[in-house]
Design a protein around this motif. Sequence first.
Motif, PDB file in Angstrom:
ATOM      1  N   ASN A 197       0.912  -0.910  -0.209  1.00 33.95           N
ATOM      2  CA  ASN A 197      -0.418   0.005   0.450  1.00 33.95           C
ATOM      3  C   ASN A 197       0.946   1.612   0.275  1.00 33.95           C
ATOM      4  OD1 ASN A 197      -2.454  -1.517   0.336  1.00 33.95           O
ATOM      5  ND2 ASN A 197      -2.216  -1.586   2.318  1.00 33.95           N
ATOM      6  N   ILE A 198       2.189   0.982  -0.241  1.00 30.01           N
ATOM      7  CA  ILE A 198       2.901   2.602   0.177  1.00 30.01           C
ATOM      8  C   ILE A 198       3.671   2.195  -1.420  1.00 30.01           C
ATOM      9  CG2 ILE A 198       5.406   3.353   1.213  1.00 30.01           C
ATOM     10  CD1 ILE A 198       4.926   1.789   3.486  1.00 30.01           C
ATOM     11  N   PRO A 199       3.715   3.538  -2.139  1.00 25.65           N
ATOM     12  CA  PRO A 199       3.371   3.768  -3.810  1.00 25.65           C
ATOM     13  C   PRO A 199       5.451   3.652  -3.848  1.00 25.65           C
ATOM     14  CG  PRO A 199       2.680   5.979  -3.165  1.00 25.65           C
ATOM     15  CD  PRO A 199       2.199   4.748  -1.379  1.00 25.65           C
ATOM     16  N   VAL A 200       5.725   3.192  -4.381  1.00 27.28           N
ATOM     17  CA  VAL A 200       6.843   3.282  -5.348  1.00 27.28           C
ATOM     18  C   VAL A 200       7.638   4.615  -6.451  1.00 27.28           C
ATOM     19  CG1 VAL A 200       9.152   2.244  -5.006  1.00 27.28           C
ATOM     20  CG2 VAL A 200       7.921   1.130  -3.053  1.00 27.28           C
ATOM     21  N   ILE A 201       7.782   5.143  -6.580  1.00 26.74           N
ATOM     22  CA  ILE A 201       8.052   5.635  -7.548  1.00 26.74           C
ATOM     23  C   ILE A 201       9.790   5.719  -8.301  1.00 26.74           C
ATOM     24  CG2 ILE A 201       8.561   8.109  -8.098  1.00 26.74           C
ATOM     25  CD1 ILE A 201       6.773   9.405  -6.198  1.00 26.74           C
ATOM     26  N   ARG A 202       9.902   4.813  -8.868  1.00 18.33           N
ATOM     27  CA  ARG A 202      11.236   4.046  -9.287  1.00 18.33           C
ATOM     28  C   ARG A 202      11.805   5.241 -10.431  1.00 18.33           C
ATOM     29  NH1 ARG A 202      12.961  -1.030  -8.462  1.00 18.33           N
ATOM     30  NH2 ARG A 202      11.259  -2.564  -7.683  1.00 18.33           N
ATOM     31  N   ILE A 203      12.948   6.293 -10.602  1.00 16.08           N
ATOM     32  CA  ILE A 203      13.706   7.197 -11.044  1.00 16.08           C
ATOM     33  C   ILE A 203      15.225   6.613 -12.126  1.00 16.08           C
ATOM     34  CG2 ILE A 203      14.389   9.194 -11.702  1.00 16.08           C
ATOM     35  CD1 ILE A 203      12.348  10.297  -9.023  1.00 16.08           C
ATOM     36  N   ASN A 204      15.165   6.748 -13.440  1.00 19.87           N
ATOM     37  CA  ASN A 204      16.227   5.715 -13.438  1.00 19.87           C
ATOM     38  C   ASN A 204      17.427   6.804 -13.891  1.00 19.87           C
ATOM     39  OD1 ASN A 204      17.832   5.111 -15.267  1.00 19.87           O
ATOM     40  ND2 ASN A 204      17.161   3.252 -16.355  1.00 19.87           N
ATOM     41  N   GLY A 205      18.149   6.975 -13.219  1.00 18.56           N
ATOM     42  CA  GLY A 205      19.422   7.790 -13.123  1.00 18.56           C
ATOM     43  C   GLY A 205      20.166   7.979 -14.075  1.00 18.56           C
ATOM     44  N   ASP A 206      20.281   6.802 -15.503  1.00 16.61           N
ATOM     45  CA  ASP A 206      20.996   7.445 -16.265  1.00 16.61           C
ATOM     46  C   ASP A 206      19.764   7.912 -17.000  1.00 16.61           C
ATOM     47  OD1 ASP A 206      22.865   5.214 -15.635  1.00 16.61           O
ATOM     48  OD2 ASP A 206      21.968   3.828 -16.044  1.00 16.61           O
TER      49      ASP A 206
END
Length: 214
Positions: free
Chosen positions: A175-184
Amino acid sequence: MAEVPFIAIEGPIGIGKTSLAKKLSVHFDFHLLKEIVEENPFLGKFYDDIDEWSFQTEMFFLCNRFKQLEDIEKKYLNRQKAVVADYHISKNMIFAKRTLQEDKFDKYEQIYHILTKDMPVPNMMIYLHASLDTILKRIRMRGRDIEQNIKSSYLAQLAQDYEDYMNEFEVLHPNIPVIRINGDETDFVKQQNDLNRIINQVAYHLNGNAEVAK
């Protein structure tokens, strides 16, 4: 999001956690929580000789992060004041599992669970990840003396450990949103459009609908 926002940003060394936390803090007017890093008197020795200095290094981080989060809970979260942090204390287990010998890890784990059993869990996670080349480039760019002796093999393993940790986090906390960000592919420091996209993602989870970034 009905509860007071508590956003934690995670990812390997040098990935840009503090830079992003600062920008989100300014945009949303959230309190900024920064982890204590360079103040750790054992860190330079740790990077030179991990086996010899890992327990002292990890215990320093654990005690200081515990105190920081305890203060944040009392002064901000319990008073309905939002917080964005450039770490969360659960990261300690990533490093401890990798660096501590079995007997010391057992002792560390017991202390960790005692200290953190009542600590607040973030209700949003932002996970920054990138290739080893990008991580090494950013570490060189920020130029911290204590980080110049970090071995590439250690950073590569750490990046994989973070990936495993975040995958597990999503299973344990659906229930906890995870925002994934590609640093490349993303440079939120130099490219405003990249930052705006992240802001919109955060706003979506905060408000339930997208906000037009300023």
